[in-house]
Write a protein that holds these residues in place. Sequence first.
Motif, PDB file in Angstrom:
ATOM      1  N   GLN A  63       0.850  -1.193   0.000  1.00 53.04           N
ATOM      2  CA  GLN A  63       0.000   0.000   0.000  1.00 53.04           C
ATOM      3  C   GLN A  63       0.879   1.233   0.000  1.00 53.04           C
ATOM      4  N   ARG A  64       0.571   2.174  -0.896  1.00 52.23           N
ATOM      5  CA  ARG A  64       1.293   3.437  -0.923  1.00 52.23           C
ATOM      6  C   ARG A  64       0.547   4.461  -0.075  1.00 52.23           C
ATOM      7  N   TRP A  65       1.327   5.357   0.588  1.00 50.07           N
ATOM      8  CA  TRP A  65       0.765   6.369   1.476  1.00 50.07           C
ATOM      9  C   TRP A  65       1.435   7.717   1.216  1.00 50.07           C
ATOM     10  N   ASN A  66       0.671   8.790   1.359  1.00 56.78           N
ATOM     11  CA  ASN A  66       1.252  10.129   1.410  1.00 56.78           C
ATOM     12  C   ASN A  66       1.681  10.369   2.850  1.00 56.78           C
ATOM     13  N   VAL A  67       2.973  10.585   3.055  1.00 56.99           N
ATOM     14  CA  VAL A  67       3.493  10.624   4.413  1.00 56.99           C
ATOM     15  C   VAL A  67       3.080  11.895   5.163  1.00 56.99           C
ATOM     16  N   ILE A  68       2.709  12.947   4.441  1.00 56.97           N
ATOM     17  CA  ILE A  68       2.292  14.188   5.093  1.00 56.97           C
ATOM     18  C   ILE A  68       0.816  14.133   5.496  1.00 56.97           C
ATOM     19  N   THR A  69      -0.029  13.754   4.550  1.00 56.01           N
ATOM     20  CA  THR A  69      -1.468  13.717   4.832  1.00 56.01           C
ATOM     21  C   THR A  69      -1.889  12.445   5.556  1.00 56.01           C
ATOM     22  N   GLY A  70      -1.083  11.399   5.428  1.00 49.83           N
ATOM     23  CA  GLY A  70      -1.451  10.123   6.020  1.00 49.83           C
ATOM     24  C   GLY A  70      -2.497   9.366   5.237  1.00 49.83           C
ATOM     25  N   MET A  71      -2.812   9.815   4.041  1.00 47.77           N
ATOM     26  CA  MET A  71      -3.843   9.185   3.237  1.00 47.77           C
ATOM     27  C   MET A  71      -3.252   8.093   2.334  1.00 47.77           C
ATOM     28  N   PRO A  72      -3.980   6.987   2.157  1.00 47.13           N
ATOM     29  CA  PRO A  72      -3.516   5.975   1.204  1.00 47.13           C
ATOM     30  C   PRO A  72      -3.571   6.510  -0.222  1.00 47.13           C
ATOM     31  N   VAL A  73      -2.681   6.007  -1.055  1.00 50.03           N
ATOM     32  CA  VAL A  73      -2.592   6.443  -2.451  1.00 50.03           C
ATOM     33  C   VAL A  73      -2.872   5.240  -3.342  1.00 50.03           C
ATOM     34  N   GLY A  74      -3.899   5.326  -4.154  1.00 49.82           N
ATOM     35  CA  GLY A  74      -4.206   4.246  -5.087  1.00 49.82           C
ATOM     36  C   GLY A  74      -4.696   2.994  -4.396  1.00 49.82           C
ATOM     37  N   GLN A  75      -4.816   1.939  -5.177  1.00 51.91           N
ATOM     38  CA  GLN A  75      -5.305   0.666  -4.687  1.00 51.91           C
ATOM     39  C   GLN A  75      -4.177  -0.165  -4.076  1.00 51.91           C
ATOM     40  N   VAL A  76      -4.565  -1.097  -3.231  1.00 50.15           N
ATOM     41  CA  VAL A  76      -3.614  -2.059  -2.688  1.00 50.15           C
ATOM     42  C   VAL A  76      -3.072  -2.918  -3.826  1.00 50.15           C
ATOM     43  N   ILE A  77      -1.763  -3.144  -3.826  1.00 53.88           N
ATOM     44  CA  ILE A  77      -1.127  -4.000  -4.825  1.00 53.88           C
ATOM     45  C   ILE A  77      -0.974  -5.390  -4.221  1.00 53.88           C
ATOM     46  N   ASN A  78      -1.644  -6.356  -4.810  1.00 58.81           N
ATOM     47  CA  ASN A  78      -1.527  -7.745  -4.370  1.00 58.81           C
ATOM     48  C   ASN A  78      -0.369  -8.389  -5.119  1.00 58.81           C
ATOM     49  N   THR A  79       0.683  -8.741  -4.413  1.00 61.72           N
ATOM     50  CA  THR A  79       1.888  -9.263  -5.061  1.00 61.72           C
ATOM     51  C   THR A  79       1.735 -10.702  -5.518  1.00 61.72           C
ATOM     52  N   GLY A  80       0.841 -11.447  -4.902  1.00 58.78           N
ATOM     53  CA  GLY A  80       0.626 -12.830  -5.307  1.00 58.78           C
ATOM     54  C   GLY A  80       1.613 -13.812  -4.736  1.00 58.78           C
ATOM     55  N   THR A  81       2.510 -13.363  -3.859  1.00 56.48           N
ATOM     56  CA  THR A  81       3.483 -14.267  -3.258  1.00 56.48           C
ATOM     57  C   THR A  81       3.924 -13.707  -1.920  1.00 56.48           C
ATOM     58  N   ASP A  82       4.619 -14.512  -1.137  1.00 52.71           N
ATOM     59  CA  ASP A  82       5.178 -14.057   0.124  1.00 52.71           C
ATOM     60  C   ASP A  82       6.447 -13.254  -0.181  1.00 52.71           C
ATOM     61  N   VAL A  83       6.391 -11.937   0.008  1.00 49.60           N
ATOM     62  CA  VAL A  83       7.496 -11.056  -0.372  1.00 49.60           C
ATOM     63  C   VAL A  83       8.610 -11.106   0.674  1.00 49.60           C
ATOM     64  N   HIS A  84       9.821 -11.384   0.213  1.00 51.52           N
ATOM     65  CA  HIS A  84      10.993 -11.411   1.090  1.00 51.52           C
ATOM     66  C   HIS A  84      11.902 -10.200   0.895  1.00 51.52           C
ATOM     67  N   GLY A  85      11.758  -9.523  -0.241  1.00 50.64           N
ATOM     68  CA  GLY A  85      12.591  -8.358  -0.512  1.00 50.64           C
ATOM     69  C   GLY A  85      11.794  -7.292  -1.223  1.00 50.64           C
ATOM     70  N   LEU A  86      11.950  -6.044  -0.768  1.00 48.18           N
ATOM     71  CA  LEU A  86      11.237  -4.905  -1.342  1.00 48.18           C
ATOM     72  C   LEU A  86      12.246  -3.795  -1.576  1.00 48.18           C
ATOM     73  N   ALA A  87      12.259  -3.242  -2.784  1.00 50.31           N
ATOM     74  CA  ALA A  87      13.239  -2.200  -3.118  1.00 50.31           C
ATOM     75  C   ALA A  87      12.580  -1.125  -3.957  1.00 50.31           C
ATOM     76  N   VAL A  88      13.158   0.069  -3.929  1.00 52.16           N
ATOM     77  CA  VAL A  88      12.686   1.174  -4.760  1.00 52.16           C
ATOM     78  C   VAL A  88      13.887   1.804  -5.459  1.00 52.16           C
ATOM     79  N   THR A  89      13.641   2.353  -6.634  1.00 53.46           N
ATOM     80  CA  THR A  89      14.681   3.070  -7.349  1.00 53.46           C
ATOM     81  C   THR A  89      14.000   3.991  -8.348  1.00 53.46           C
TER      82      THR A  89
END
Length: 320
Positions: A224-250
């Motif tokens: 789930q993405r969030w706006n850190v200032i407003t505290g509001m969720p952004v967009g829909q929940v992303i269902n990854t379809g698997t047990d996530v062991h690693g999460l990265a951004v770039t």
Amino acid sequence: MRELVALETAAFFSGFGHVVMPLLGTGPDGRPLLCSFGPDGSEVARWDFHTGKRLWCYDEGMSGCNDGVFVRRRDGGVSLAVATEDGIEWWDALTGEYRPELTWEEATIWDLAVGKQPDGRPVLLGACHDGGIYRWDGETGESLGAPLRGHRVMMAVSFVSLTGNAGVIVAGDDAGRIWRWDSLNGEPMGEPLVGDASQIRMIEALPANGNPLIVSRDQDSNLQRWNVITGMPVGQVINTGTDVHGLAVTELDGVAVLIAAGADETVRVWDAGTGQPIQLSGQGVVVHAVDAPDGGALLAVCTSRGEVVVTRYAFHPSRF
């Protein structure tokens, strides 16, 4: 659908027949820096990923490794901090020099992040099993004031940079709540956000692009993405379809991307702004990423067989 293509790939065997955690960063010379650690705490190492040569190795053992981060020092050096079942261990990431004088051994730290202090110096943040977010000077290892207190067990932590030296410290607990503090004064920012009924296992700050966002991963591996200032969720929940062991951004060519890998050994990518999937052919259980100087990105993944694969990616020119 946008597509990522591999421009260059290097692969080597880690020496273990199981998953190790790869950690990518940038050295003082601007070249990629790759370290790894085993979850069992048996080894921390630095690699030349082009040759697969181990440049240094610390194999005296620790009480398990939960997370690791690079800390860039003002002297141009880079430190490696690793979260363990007992606290924090430190190394010089370039030389492999172990720094026992910086060790902190008071409680289990589950997750680490790097932020900045009001004067611009680096600060190491740790999500602790005792319900606190601890802060250490990123150069001296000195504790910085009392821990920021949330509720229950803190599982994940991140730092969102704002203008100047301001920022927001964000943390997730084992009750599905997300907490926020002003990094300048340590004051809470509003009520905790209700992320999910399950644990918040990972939190990552997304490249801002004028919009301070984070992404959280719950026990069910929903993102789930969030706006850190407003505290509001952004967009829909992303269902990854698997047990996530690693999460990265770039960031790729100015586009913030979100990358996940997990139990099914499939690397998945989404546009962090829109939540739309991006096509990628890649396999691995855990993943870490860093921006590349040419506008592309470097991804390091590890397979269940202990193979580490580092790939430089860019958007397919005809499908952007």
